[in-house]
Design a protein around this motif. Structure first.
Motif, PDB file in Angstrom:
ATOM      1  N   ARG A 168       0.852  -1.184   0.000  1.00  0.00           N
ATOM      2  CA  ARG A 168       0.000   0.000   0.000  1.00  0.00           C
ATOM      3  C   ARG A 168       0.889   1.235   0.000  1.00  0.00           C
ATOM      4  NH1 ARG A 168      -5.165   1.294   0.861  1.00  0.00           N
ATOM      5  NH2 ARG A 168      -5.592   2.993   2.309  1.00  0.00           N
ATOM      6  N   LEU A 169       0.443   2.254  -0.709  1.00  0.00           N
ATOM      7  CA  LEU A 169       1.216   3.496  -0.759  1.00  0.00           C
ATOM      8  C   LEU A 169       0.310   4.687  -0.546  1.00  0.00           C
ATOM      9  CD1 LEU A 169       3.453   3.078  -3.974  1.00  0.00           C
ATOM     10  CD2 LEU A 169       4.198   2.904  -1.595  1.00  0.00           C
ATOM     11  N   GLY A 182      -3.541   0.506  -3.298  1.00  0.00           N
ATOM     12  CA  GLY A 182      -3.161  -0.818  -2.818  1.00  0.00           C
ATOM     13  C   GLY A 182      -4.044  -1.247  -1.664  1.00  0.00           C
ATOM     14  N   ILE A 195       0.017   0.242  -7.626  1.00  0.00           N
ATOM     15  CA  ILE A 195       1.233   0.083  -6.809  1.00  0.00           C
ATOM     16  C   ILE A 195       2.420  -0.257  -7.715  1.00  0.00           C
ATOM     17  CG2 ILE A 195       2.366  -1.439  -5.122  1.00  0.00           C
ATOM     18  CD1 ILE A 195       0.419   0.237  -3.685  1.00  0.00           C
TER      19      ILE A 195
END
Ligand SMILES: Cc1cc2nc3c(=O)[nH]c(=O)nc-3n(C[C@H](O)[C@H](O)[C@H](O)COP(=O)(O)OP(=O)(O)OC[C@H]3O[C@@H](n4cnc5c(N)ncnc54)[C@H](O)[C@@H]3O)c2cc1C
Length: 462
Positions: A168-169, A182, A195
């Protein structure tokens, strides 16, 4: 793209967005952000800002986008292809103060980190919990820089590269939008995979403000072996056989004899000076690992290795791998009057011996100083070259050798860069490597960053 230089008004506006000690136009600061660890020419930014949050990044990027000012992210500046050099000047965002490990969720095998966290520091924190973040580029790299370059390292053959560890971002897009992408779930097949578009984009599609990374359990036991071969080609065949056997090595590093001789001299080791394979296995019990080692020995002897040394204790294994990790710096140190260039290519496993043969032939024919260091298990070779500073003729020869090696890797079905990224140096190979898909990359870039402010001058050919 046309960009605007920073005016007094811009400086005042940007300065008001952060505390005074987190904005600088000082000459020494600009110089420190003009060059990474590559041999590409330096180029100074006009200002350096140390943001502390996604909101601050967003304000700065939004302003820069409106004023057409380039923005380049900066982790540790350890890149080897000029990736963070601000070639079009503008603002460098230095993430060294966004270096908090925000949360470790042990039972989910996840950590939330800010982009400036250095991966070794994360691993120091994790080891007490029996966990680690496997990608290991060796230099003191930040997780933001590793995500941007899709970095990998000695253990990639077993554990994968950075792209396999980002779940995850939080990204700041070129228009200043803060976007979460994400999932924290271990797997997903939901929608487009943004992602993996961000990973490896070298800060040209968005700025990473926070990441959730995947962790894995520290292996309880390991074993290591050092194997010498009569030639790199024979060693390459052994690598192929070890991989095919299903033994799953955690590292398969191959060094040319010139690199081994240097390690002996500089690090006080007494390895035989020959093409040398460093093998490491991770496992559950010593019994299982000794069986694995026996099989690896059988394979290497079957391929005609000269010597197979196993039973290395932890201290000796660490000494050898530390020397291997430090080899880039050792080469620089032992050629003080030279500029060092490290080129990075990768090919399918079966073509690896041919690539190595080309490298040796070219280095010998042009009589240059070259060291081959390979993440052989991934078919990934670094040719590290030392050439006299300012010697135009020698550098012309080196450029020709590098060009032949990269072109050969592409002709063998490989890539112009296995892990260092495109940066400045590999842009000229992008059209050959990607053909029509390069245009789709360009379209994506225009969609994400219509004004081209994010790390301009990278990835795409002039
Ligand atoms: C001795 C030595 C050995 C090395 N060995 C390896 C190796 O084995 N494997 C390997 O893969 N690499 C290796 N490298 C290269 C380098 O360490 C990696 O590419 C690393 O990932 C760079 O991280 P960094 O923090 O230094 O990033 P930087 O060099 O500062 O930046 C890298 C890129 O990321 C961008 N960026 C930085 N932060 C952000 C952010 N928050 N958001 C968006 N973009 C951002 C920059 O603009 C730049 O394009 C080595 C380097 C050295 C000096």
């Amino acid at each position: 793209m046309k960009f605007n230089p920073l005016t007094e008004t811009d400086i005042n506006a940007l300065q008001s967005m952060v505390d005074t000690d987190r904005f600088s136009t000082g000459q020494s600061v600009l110089n420190l952000h003009a060059k990474d660890q590559s041999s590409h020419p330096r180029s100074r930014p006009e200002a350096v800002i140390w943001p502390l949050s996604a909101a601050e990044i967003s304000n700065i990027v939004k302003y820069a986008n409106a004023q057409r000012i380039p923005i380049t992210g900066w982790g540790s500046g350890s890149s080897l292809e000029g990736n963070p050099i601000p070639v079009r000047h503008g603002i460098v965002l230095d993430f060294s103060r966004m270096n908090r490990i925000l949360e470790i969720r042990e039972e989910d095998f996840q950590a939330d980190v800010e982009p400036g966290v250095v991966y070794q520091d994360l691993n120091d924190k994790l080891k007490h919990r029996g966990l680690f973040f496997p990608p290991d580029p060796g230099a003191r790299a930040t997780i933001g820089g590793m995500i941007a370059n899709n970095a990998s390292g000695t253990r990639t053959v077993y554990y994968g590269s950075t792209k396999d560890y980002v779940l995850r971002l939080t990204a700041v897009m070129a228009n200043g939008d803060i976007v979460e992408m994400g999932t924290r779930s271990a797997k997903t097949s939901s929608g487009y995979d943004l992602i993996h578009l961000m990973v490896g984009s070298e800060g040209t599609l968005g700025i990473v403000a926070r990441a959730t990374v995947r962790l894995t359990g520290l292996p309880p036991e390991f074993s290591a072996a050092v194997v010498t071969f009569p030639s790199v080609e024979v060693a390459g065949k052994a690598v192929f056989e070890i991989k095919r056997s299903g033994l799953n090595p955690a590292a398969l590093e191959l060094l040319g004899p010139e690199a081994v001789a240097l390690m002996n001299r500089e690090e006080n080791l007494d390895l035989s000076v020959a093409p040398t394979l460093f093998i490491e296995f991770h496992g559950i019990t010593t019994g299982q690992l000794s069986e694995v080692l026996e099989m690896a020995e059988e394979i290497c002897r079957g391929q005609g290795c000269l010597e197979f040394r196993s039973g290395l204790g932890r201290a000796e294994r660490n000494r050898i791998f530390k020397a291997r990790h430090g080899l880039g710096e050792t080469i620089t140190r032992s050629h003080p009057d030279c500029r060092i260039l490290s080129t990075d290519v990768a090919v399918p496993n079966t073509r690896y011996p041919e690539l190595i043969e080309t490298i040796h032939r070219e280095v010998d024919a042009h009589q240059i100083i070259g060291y081959t260091l390979s993440h052989a298990g991934d078919g990934n070779v670094h040719l590290v070259v030392a050439g006299k500073k300012g010697d135009r003729q020698e550098w012309d020869k080196i450029d020709r050798v590098v060009d032949t090696v990269v072109s050969r890797a592409l002709a063998l079905g490989g890539t112009a860069t296995g892990e260092h990224g495109v940066g400045i140096g590999k842009r000229k190979y992008m059209a050959t490597e990607h053909g029509a898909s390069l245009q789709w990359m360009q379209r994506l870039k225009s969609l994400f960053d219509p004004n081209g402010i994010l790390n301009p001058g990278k990835i795409f050919p002039e």
